[in-house]
Design an enzyme around this catalytic site. Structure first.
Site, short mmCIF file in Angstrom:
data_model
loop_
_atom_site.label_atom_id
_atom_site.label_comp_id
_atom_site.label_asym_id
_atom_site.label_seq_id
_atom_site.Cartn_x
_atom_site.Cartn_y
_atom_site.Cartn_z
N ASP A 40 0.88 -1.16 0.00
CA ASP A 40 0.00 0.00 0.00
C ASP A 40 0.92 1.21 0.00
O ASP A 40 1.59 1.49 0.99
CB ASP A 40 -0.88 -0.04 1.25
CG ASP A 40 -1.76 1.20 1.39
OD1 ASP A 40 -1.55 2.18 0.64
OD2 ASP A 40 -2.66 1.19 2.24
N HIS A 72 -8.46 5.19 2.21
CA HIS A 72 -7.84 3.87 2.03
C HIS A 72 -8.70 2.98 1.13
O HIS A 72 -8.62 1.76 1.20
CB HIS A 72 -7.65 3.18 3.38
CG HIS A 72 -6.65 3.83 4.27
ND1 HIS A 72 -5.30 3.54 4.22
CD2 HIS A 72 -6.78 4.77 5.25
CE1 HIS A 72 -4.65 4.26 5.14
NE2 HIS A 72 -5.53 5.01 5.77
N GLN A 99 3.13 4.42 2.70
CA GLN A 99 2.91 3.92 4.07
C GLN A 99 3.54 2.54 4.35
O GLN A 99 3.95 2.29 5.48
CB GLN A 99 1.42 3.90 4.45
CG GLN A 99 0.59 2.79 3.82
CD GLN A 99 -0.75 2.59 4.54
OE1 GLN A 99 -1.45 3.52 4.89
NE2 GLN A 99 -1.10 1.33 4.75
N TYR A 122 1.33 0.50 14.75
CA TYR A 122 0.33 0.28 13.71
C TYR A 122 0.72 0.94 12.39
O TYR A 122 1.07 2.11 12.37
CB TYR A 122 -1.03 0.85 14.14
CG TYR A 122 -2.04 0.71 13.03
CD1 TYR A 122 -2.52 1.82 12.35
CD2 TYR A 122 -2.47 -0.56 12.65
CE1 TYR A 122 -3.42 1.67 11.31
CE2 TYR A 122 -3.38 -0.70 11.61
CZ TYR A 122 -3.85 0.41 10.95
OH TYR A 122 -4.73 0.26 9.92
N LYS A 147 -3.16 -2.89 8.07
CA LYS A 147 -3.19 -4.35 8.08
C LYS A 147 -2.31 -4.90 6.96
O LYS A 147 -1.95 -4.18 6.03
CB LYS A 147 -4.64 -4.83 7.90
CG LYS A 147 -5.42 -4.85 9.21
CD LYS A 147 -4.96 -6.01 10.08
CE LYS A 147 -5.65 -5.97 11.43
NZ LYS A 147 -4.88 -6.60 12.50
N ASP A 148 -1.99 -6.19 7.04
CA ASP A 148 -1.05 -6.78 6.09
C ASP A 148 -1.61 -6.85 4.68
O ASP A 148 -0.87 -6.81 3.72
CB ASP A 148 -0.69 -8.20 6.52
CG ASP A 148 -0.40 -8.27 8.00
OD1 ASP A 148 0.30 -7.37 8.49
OD2 ASP A 148 -0.89 -9.20 8.66
C1 F6R Z 1 -7.68 -0.25 7.85
C2 F6R Z 1 -7.47 1.03 7.18
C3 F6R Z 1 -8.36 2.18 7.50
C4 F6R Z 1 -7.62 3.22 8.34
C5 F6R Z 1 -8.54 4.39 8.72
C6 F6R Z 1 -7.79 5.51 9.44
O1 F6R Z 1 -6.68 -1.17 7.51
O2 F6R Z 1 -6.56 1.19 6.41
O3 F6R Z 1 -9.54 1.76 8.14
O4 F6R Z 1 -7.10 2.63 9.51
O5 F6R Z 1 -9.11 4.96 7.57
O6 F6R Z 1 -6.73 5.86 8.63
P1 F6R Z 1 -5.65 6.99 8.96
O7 F6R Z 1 -5.13 6.70 10.35
O8 F6R Z 1 -4.63 6.80 7.88
O9 F6R Z 1 -6.37 8.31 8.87
MG MG Z 2 -4.12 2.10 3.08
MG MG Z 3 -4.81 -2.04 2.04
#
Ligand code: F6R
Ligand code: MG
Ligand code: MG
Length: 364
Positions: free
Chosen positions: A11, A18, A94, A228, A231-232
């Site tokens: 990613d 995301h 990331q 954190y 996820k993988d």
């Molecule tokens: C789960 C994922 C998303 C983010 C969430 C917060 O694997 O990628 O659910 O954890 O959108 O994202 P940030 O912390 O990047 O704003």
């Molecule tokens: Mg992502």
């Molecule tokens: Mg992903």
């Protein structure tokens, strides 16, 4: 002809949030891969996505863990990160956890599944890719494909599969591995692989021939980074037909969606929904988790395909079921079993909240 199939993913930036991958990032990856093919490093390649994960599917003759191939993938991710940064995509770069490439991409953030084999007269391959979940998500499906006669009738009635399969299982917390023989050791094996956040099926082998049948990516990003980082979002390569499960046996486990960890903030249980590649756009509560399946025939290492296997109508019911399961889980809001247990959550405010309230706790 001996060929290595490497699937390396990362990613390197999401569009929007995301939920998906930007076409310019995929195009950049395609250019990097095309150059490598022209230079003779790759026999063939296919670039695709699953949600916000960029997937590099490569065939070559440099074997597993090849520094050249891993560096090509790393450099491709770095170039694509530049594109992601220009577009200010979310979380650009990331999964690139190291500052520079150091010989092997394993442990540096990206996920890797690789296998080397002699290409058969007809080499059928299914590549599974998932978003918003972790590597253990393949455990039950691999068990069903290679050890469950209710899923794979070939285990019962096909002579070339009746000898069973061996499962290589990794304990990713202790960095240990063990091999179990199915069917006679399935009860022992299930003690472990039934705990998929720690024990993950890394590979499966045909017992009579010793041939590799499946290989998955097992890294746990949070363990690599110590914090954190998403996820993988694992990948898994499965060889099919002949002495291996038929395409329909390989895909069948996904017709009954199961609950996996991941989803919003990597901290929830949710259904793994089989979808077409264009539909791998986890949107509702950043999910629910998705799995896609790209099918290929190999021809002297050339990737003939892909066929988008879960685009098939026969997975409509699985998707409906997954949506119903998603409603049911969402009903719990911030409560378990939707939210993961404390030690499995990828995001937590527990230390700060504990610190703030520590003077207010009194003995019972
Ligand atoms: C789960 C994922 C998303 C983010 C969430 C917060 O694997 O990628 O659910 O954890 O959108 O994202 P940030 O912390 O990047 O704003
Ligand atoms: Mg992502
Ligand atoms: Mg992903």
């Amino acid at each position: 002809m001996s060929i290595t199939l490497s699937v390396i993913k990362a990613d390197i930036g999401g569009y929007v949030g995301h939920s998906d991958s930007h076409p310019d990032v995929l195009a950049e990856a395609g250019e990097c891969m095309a150059r490598a093919k022209k230079e003779g490093l790759l026999v063939d390649y296919h670039v695709t996505k699953c949600g916000d994960d960029l997937q590099l599917i490569m065939t070559h003759q440099h074997g597993e863990e090849s520094e050249k191939i891993h560096k090509l993938a790393w450099d491709t991710f770095v170039d694509c990160t530049e594109v992601a940064k220009k577009l200010k995509l979310h979380g650009a770069g990331q999964d690139l956890l190291a500052d520079a490439f150091s010989g092997n991409i394993r442990g540096m953030g990206p996920g890797v599944a690789e296998m080397e084999f002699e290409e058969r007269a007809a080499e059928t391959i299914i590549i599974f890719m998932a978003d918003k979940t972790s590597s253990g998500a393949w455990n039950m499906s691999l068990y069903k494909m290679f050890a469950d006669p209710f899923n794979t009738i070939g285990l019962v009635i096909a002579e070339n599969m009746h000898g069973g399969f061996a499962f290589e299982v990794h304990d990713i917390k202790e960095s240990k591995k063990i091999t179990f023989n199915a069917p006679e050791e399935i009860y022992d094996m299930l003690v472990f692989i039934g705990a998929p956040s720690r024990y993950m099926v890394k590979a499966v082998y045909h017992r009579d021939t010793g041939e590799i049948a499946a290989a998955s990516s097992t890294q746990k990003l949070a363990l690599i980074a110590g914090r954190y980082v998403g996820k993988d979002d694992p990948v898994c390569i499965v060889r099919s037909q002949g002495q291996f499960p038929a395409v329909g046996e390989v895909l069948e486990p996904f017709s009954s969606p199961i609950l996996v960890e991941g989803w919003m903030r990597g901290s929830h249980m949710g259904p793994l929904m089989p979808v077409s590649i264009p539909d791998s756009t986890p949107t509702r509560f950043d999910g629910p988790p998705r799995v896609v399946a790209a099918g290929f025939q190999l021809s002297d290492g050339k990737l003939v395909g892909p066929r988008d296997m879960f685009a098939d109508k026969s997975y409509d019911h699985a998707r409906e079921q997954a949506n119903l399961m998603a409603d049911m889980m969402r009903r719990h809001g911030p409560f378990e079993p939707h939210r993961l247990p404390l030690d499995e959550m990828e995001y937590t405010t527990m230390p700060q909240v504990m610190q703030k309230l520590k003077g207010r706790f009194t003995d019972l």
